[in-house]
Scaffold this active site. Structure first.
Site, mmCIF file in Angstrom:
data_model
loop_
_atom_site.group_PDB
_atom_site.id
_atom_site.type_symbol
_atom_site.label_atom_id
_atom_site.label_comp_id
_atom_site.label_asym_id
_atom_site.label_seq_id
_atom_site.Cartn_x
_atom_site.Cartn_y
_atom_site.Cartn_z
ATOM 1 C CG ASP A 210 0.605 6.735 -4.223
ATOM 2 O OD1 ASP A 210 1.681 7.347 -4.320
ATOM 3 O OD2 ASP A 210 -0.194 6.649 -5.166
ATOM 4 C CG HIS A 233 5.075 5.365 -3.597
ATOM 5 N ND1 HIS A 233 4.359 5.364 -4.762
ATOM 6 C CD2 HIS A 233 5.129 4.062 -3.195
ATOM 7 C CE1 HIS A 233 3.987 4.115 -5.068
ATOM 8 N NE2 HIS A 233 4.437 3.317 -4.123
#
Ligand SMILES: *[C@@H]1O[C@H](CO)[C@@H](O)[C@H](O)[C@H]1NC(C)=O
Ligand SMILES: *[C@@H]1O[C@H](CO)[C@@H](O)[C@H](O)[C@H]1NC(C)=O
Ligand SMILES: *[C@@H]1O[C@H](CO)[C@@H](O)[C@H](O)[C@H]1NC(C)=O
Ligand SMILES: *[C@@H]1O[C@H](CO)[C@@H](O)[C@H](O)[C@H]1NC(C)=O
Length: 388
Positions: A210, A233
């Site tokens: 993430d 991310h």
């Protein structure tokens, strides 16, 4: 002779008193639950009137969910040479955060050891997008109301949810840290921060499933440099706009950073129908290398993942005074620069200086998208800019 004597006494005066978890019964056998031994070592170290050190030697120390609370009498360090092993079943942690530090001034977490969240077994249970009774998976390490403190040297791996969470923290450095989890492990954010100020993150590698770093509500004065991010991310401001009680984010610098194979590089995301009216301002992104990044520059004010979000196109969050300078490399998607701002509150004072992002694909060269954005582009700009 007397000089030597002075040198020796002054050294011992600054050397911390060591509280070795083994003297409290801890066993590095990978099986014994060491909660009580660690809690006792912490209690004595925290009460020590001077510098103290909780020492975790080499070995595998299995540890259930534990909170280490201050205030402490003196400066305290938590020195990890071994490996801390979380229960692999999330239910055995019984808390939102596996290892939580609260209400402490002058805390140092250091050593060459590893904090291992053993998340693999619980990642398949991370299904909140389709299950409202999904379990609240534990974060590896949390810091709440902690000031003048730092984390250095350690490795955090395979957290169940995020790795580090900072909440109401002031003057806090993270340096020389390694954070890893597989690129496909859900919600394993590297460092999540809210309600904090004077934060420095440097010389750190973050590769997770993430956000490498997520900067949330009411954060000010951040300096992030020499960070490598990927997989993951990207470094994200937001998402913001979901809750009413959110506060402004300002004065953030990200510099000398490399993104490798990440989904985003620089990202600012706000909910499309936002509950709060706040500002994100005074951000500087400088000297940033993008290597095969899906969305290198991504200001997204149309983030609308699930209800209560409604697709109305009018985020109430103002983004202003953002400098993007000397950003180069490769974009995996054609849209290397996306500046998609709110119709009601256009982005203001966005400065693009020396941007050179390439896309090598059959779908043609890189492009930029601008919606409701005011600013300038100078020096070079590839893809061609779309600002007026
Ligand atoms: C940390 O600083 C804040 C604001 O300066 C203060 O209110 C708080 O008491 C401090 N916390 C500790 C544990 O010293
Ligand atoms: C953080 O690092 C800066 C130097 O880069 C230093 O001046 C400051 O004292 C450090 N803060 C803490 C809490 O270690
Ligand atoms: C940048 O960080 C890496 C660790 O990720 C470290 O090895 C390197 O020395 C740092 N570079 C500088 C200039 O401090
Ligand atoms: C814009 O942000 C920069 C960097 O934080 C700051 O130095 C400058 O004062 C800001 N400009 C305005 C008009 O607020």
């Amino acid at each position: 002779m007397s000089l030597l004597f002075v040198a020796v006494t002054s050294r011992s005066a600054t050397r911390p008193k060591v509280f070795d978890v083994r003297s409290y019964g801890a066993k590095g056998d990978g099986k014994t639950n060491n909660i009580n031994a660690f809690a006792k070592a912490w209690k004595d170290a925290c009460a020590w009137n001077g510098r103290s050190r909780v020492y975790i030697p080499r070995g595998k120390f299995y540890l259930g969910g534990v909170t280490f609370k201050g205030p402490c009498s003196g400066k305290i360090s938590f020195f990890i040479d071994g490996t801390l092993l979380a229960p692999s079943n999330n239910d055995d942690i019984k808390k939102d955060t596996w290892i939580n530090f609260q209400y402490i001034d002058y805390l140092t977490i250091s050593g060459s050891g590893i904090v291992d969240g053993q998340g693999k077994e619980s990642w398949p249970h991370n299904n909140c997008y389709k299950n409202d009774k999904c379990p609240n998976l534990a974060i590896n390490m949390g810091f709440d109301f902690v000031n003048n403190s730092r984390i250095e040297g350690i490795t955090s791996r395979n957290s169940k949810a995020g790795h580090f969470n900072l909440f109401k923290v002031d003057h806090f450095n993270v340096t020389g840290v390694k954070i890893t989890a597989p690129g496909d492990s859900p919600n394993t954010d590297g460092i999540k921060i809210a309600f904090s100020s004077n934060i420095q993150i440097s010389n750190t590698h973050i590769g997770t499933g993430d956000d490498c770093i997520a900067i949330l509500s009411r954060n000010t004065k951040f300096d992030i440099y020499n960070v490598t991010c990927g997989p993951g991310h990207g470094i994200s401001v937001g998402s913001l706009g979901k809750n009413k009680d959110e506060k402004n984010v300002k004065d953030l610098t990200v510099r000398d950073t490399v993104f490798t194979g990440t989904r985003n590089g620089i990202r600012i995301k706000t909910w499309e129908s936002s509950a709060s009216t706040i500002a994100i301002s005074n951000l500087v992104y400088e000297n940033i290398h993008m290597i095969d990044v899906e969305n290198p520059i991504n200001i997204d004010q149309k983030y609308c993942p699930y209800p209560p979000c409604q697709k109305m196109g009018d985020s109430q969050i103002h983004i202003q005074n953002v400098t993007l300078k000397n950003i180069w490399g490769t974009s995996r998607s054609k849209m290397a620069v996306r500046l998609q701002c709110s119709r009601s509150f256009p982005c203001k004072d966005i400065q693009l200086i020396d941007i050179n992002l390439k896309h090598n694909g059959i779908d043609g060269p890189a492009i930029a998208l601008c919606e409701n954005v005011k600013g300038s582009a100078t020096v070079q700009m590839a893809p061609p800019h779309c600002l007026h």
